[in-house]
Design a protein around this motif. Structure first.
Motif, PDB file in Angstrom:
ATOM      1  N   SER A 235       8.436 -10.628  10.240  1.00  0.00           N
ATOM      2  CA  SER A 235       7.044 -11.069  10.087  1.00  0.00           C
ATOM      3  C   SER A 235       6.278  -9.972   9.364  1.00  0.00           C
ATOM      4  O   SER A 235       6.849  -8.966   8.935  1.00  0.00           O
ATOM      5  N   ALA A 236       4.965 -10.142   9.258  1.00  0.00           N
ATOM      6  CA  ALA A 236       4.140  -9.161   8.544  1.00  0.00           C
ATOM      7  C   ALA A 236       4.272  -7.766   9.135  1.00  0.00           C
ATOM      8  O   ALA A 236       4.215  -6.767   8.404  1.00  0.00           O
ATOM      9  N   LYS A 241       3.817   0.182   5.652  1.00  0.00           N
ATOM     10  CA  LYS A 241       2.853   0.685   4.670  1.00  0.00           C
ATOM     11  C   LYS A 241       3.554   1.331   3.482  1.00  0.00           C
ATOM     12  O   LYS A 241       3.019   1.359   2.378  1.00  0.00           O
ATOM     13  N   SER A 242       4.759   1.855   3.726  1.00  0.00           N
ATOM     14  CA  SER A 242       5.514   2.520   2.653  1.00  0.00           C
ATOM     15  C   SER A 242       6.443   1.552   1.929  1.00  0.00           C
ATOM     16  O   SER A 242       7.403   1.964   1.292  1.00  0.00           O
ATOM     17  N   HIS A 243       6.166   0.241   2.047  1.00  0.00           N
ATOM     18  CA  HIS A 243       6.866  -0.801   1.294  1.00  0.00           C
ATOM     19  C   HIS A 243       8.347  -0.913   1.681  1.00  0.00           C
ATOM     20  O   HIS A 243       9.201  -1.147   0.827  1.00  0.00           O
ATOM     21  N   LYS A 244       8.628  -0.743   2.958  1.00  0.00           N
ATOM     22  CA  LYS A 244       9.995  -0.857   3.455  1.00  0.00           C
ATOM     23  C   LYS A 244      10.124  -2.065   4.384  1.00  0.00           C
ATOM     24  O   LYS A 244       9.142  -2.524   4.968  1.00  0.00           O
ATOM     25  N   GLY A 281      -1.439  -8.153   2.425  1.00  0.00           N
ATOM     26  CA  GLY A 281      -1.249  -7.352   1.233  1.00  0.00           C
ATOM     27  C   GLY A 281      -0.170  -6.294   1.263  1.00  0.00           C
ATOM     28  O   GLY A 281      -0.038  -5.531   0.319  1.00  0.00           O
ATOM     29  N   ARG A 282       0.649  -6.245   2.318  1.00  0.00           N
ATOM     30  CA  ARG A 282       1.756  -5.294   2.296  1.00  0.00           C
ATOM     31  C   ARG A 282       2.911  -5.893   1.494  1.00  0.00           C
ATOM     32  O   ARG A 282       3.174  -7.084   1.569  1.00  0.00           O
ATOM     33  N   THR A 283       3.597  -5.043   0.754  1.00  0.00           N
ATOM     34  CA  THR A 283       4.651  -5.530  -0.127  1.00  0.00           C
ATOM     35  C   THR A 283       5.951  -4.780   0.095  1.00  0.00           C
ATOM     36  O   THR A 283       5.962  -3.641   0.569  1.00  0.00           O
ATOM     37  N   ALA A 284       7.046  -5.433  -0.262  1.00  0.00           N
ATOM     38  CA  ALA A 284       8.363  -4.788  -0.266  1.00  0.00           C
ATOM     39  C   ALA A 284       9.264  -5.576  -1.200  1.00  0.00           C
ATOM     40  O   ALA A 284       9.188  -6.811  -1.244  1.00  0.00           O
ATOM     41  N   ILE A 285      10.091  -4.868  -1.938  1.00  0.00           N
ATOM     42  CA  ILE A 285      11.099  -5.523  -2.769  1.00  0.00           C
ATOM     43  C   ILE A 285      12.411  -5.539  -1.995  1.00  0.00           C
ATOM     44  O   ILE A 285      12.833  -4.513  -1.445  1.00  0.00           O
TER      45      ILE A 285
END
Length: 405
Positions: A235-236, A241-244, A281-285
């Motif tokens: 989930s969110a 915060k460090s995109h992990k 708005g948190r992101t991760a690839i």
């Protein structure tokens, strides 16, 4: 076991313990404020490090008459709201009664050493707080607080060792803050086209997100039985915060339920995840082959070949985009952005080669920030372990030399 030459003393034997004061009524009467006397409150202490450097309010001479002034090199400790936070003053300050001033007796306690001891007692003090309208403790809790006390020369040596770690931590924090600020400035220039990179001159175009993706979908809206073993459902809160991607504490679903969800969409390496409910708005690839699925609070975006996922991730991480998501979120108790709304957001995009170059520059900045953050976390953890040893006598110091014995 405590060393034989150590003693156990109540705090009031080591220092003068006095409560702050501010008897003005009403407390917000402007006639008391706006002078040159720092008026330090709980929030100022909670937001600082070992030494108090800043303050958000001042008193005038009228305000000082209904307050109490404490000299520099005093330990301040909060006894209401965030209980047990401490800081050493570097200038004279006035304090309200939600703060206690601890002034060590010079022949009994070193200020820095005592402050570090009190830092380790925060949880204990908080557990003794009364549960009124606001949590608080009083002098009857603080004054008799028992302190394992080494001889004064050993206190000073412990303080010297730990202050070295504090300096390293402070230096790293400053480097980290500078790196974050530099990256922020780069983003403002490079992601808007205000600053073009050498060799690039192609036109930037605005495109709606739906027109640059081959997949735009949120996670499952249905509930599933949770298991002790199975496939993680992120989930969110599992996007850091460090995109992990953080798989710890994620609920697990059965293989059968996973197959039903997975038939609707298949998460692939390189997909971009964006939190769209709750923490926006948190992101991760996605950079793992591990099987997992998503709850509805996370959206999956897969981009067409002429768009760089890392570049879009940087846009999504920008302050401008974060504020845009907040404005477009619904007004429910758990704010969220509908996929239909998200799909219509327009992004300004340069040609692919420039996207890739910008993404590379900003990714390098991200790696520098991540390295500094890891170093800072490591320093804090090592200092914490050292404090547990030195402040309890499990590890002794050689007072005559500069090294830990």
């Amino acid at each position: 076991m405590m060393p034989n030459d150590w003693d156990v003393l109540p705090l009031e034997k080591l220092a003068l313990v006095e409560r702050g004061k501010f008897s003005a009524r009403p407390r917000n009467d402007p006639k008391y404020y706006g002078g040159e006397i720092p008026f330090v409150q709980t929030g100022d202490i909670s937001s600082t490090g070992t030494y108090l450097q800043n303050f958000s309010q001042t008193l005038n001479e009228e305000g000082l008459k209904v307050s109490k002034l404490f000299s520099k090199n005093t330990i301040l400790i909060t006894i209401a709201a965030n209980i047990g936070d401490t800081a050493i003053t570097t200038f004279d300050v006035a304090c309200p009664d939600s703060v206690v001033a601890i002034q060590p007796f010079s022949n009994m306690a070193n200020t820095y050493w005592l402050n570090k001891v009190l830092e380790t007692r925060k949880h204990e003090l908080d557990s003794q707080a009364t549960q009124n309208a606001q949590k608080n403790i009083n002098l009857q809790v603080l004054k008799p607080l028992l302190i394992k006390t080494p001889p004064l020369p050993e206190q000073k040596k412990i303080a010297k060792i730990l202050s070295t770690w504090d300096k390293a931590i402070t230096t790293t924090e400053q480097l980290l803050a500078n790196s974050k600020q530099q990256k922020k400035a780069l983003m403002q220039q490079l992601l808007t086209g205000k600053k073009r990179l050498p060799g690039f001159s192609g036109e930037w175009k605005e495109e709606e997100i739906k027109n640059i993706t081959t997949l735009l979908k949120d996670g499952t809206h249905s509930t599933h039985q949770r298991y002790e073993q199975g496939i993680p459902m992120l989930s969110a809160v599992n996007i850091t915060k460090s995109h992990k991607l953080n798989f710890e504490d994620a609920p697990l679903i059965s293989e059968e339920d996973f197959k039903k969800i997975h038939s609707k969409y298949q998460i692939q390496m390189g997909d971009l995840l964006l939190t769209v409910v709750g923490t926006l708005g948190r992101t991760a690839i996605v950079n793992t082959t591990r099987q997992f699925t998503l709850q509805r609070s996370v959206a999956i975006l897969r981009f067409k070949d002429k768009y760089c996922t890392s570049f879009v991730k940087q846009i999504f991480s920008s302050l401008f985009f974060q504020k845009l998501l907040q404005r477009k979120s619904n007004s429910t108790a758990q704010a969220g952005v509908y996929l239909g709304t998200l799909s219509k957001i327009r992004l300004s995009l340069p040609p692919l080669p420039e996207q890739q170059k910008i993404a590379s520059i900003l990714s390098t900045a991200d790696k520098e920030i991540e390295t500094l953050q890891q170093k800072l976390d490591c320093l804090k953890q090592e200092k914490k372990a050292l404090m547990q040893q030195l402040l309890t006598g499990k590890r002794r110091v050689n007072v005559d030399e500069l090294k830990v014995a």
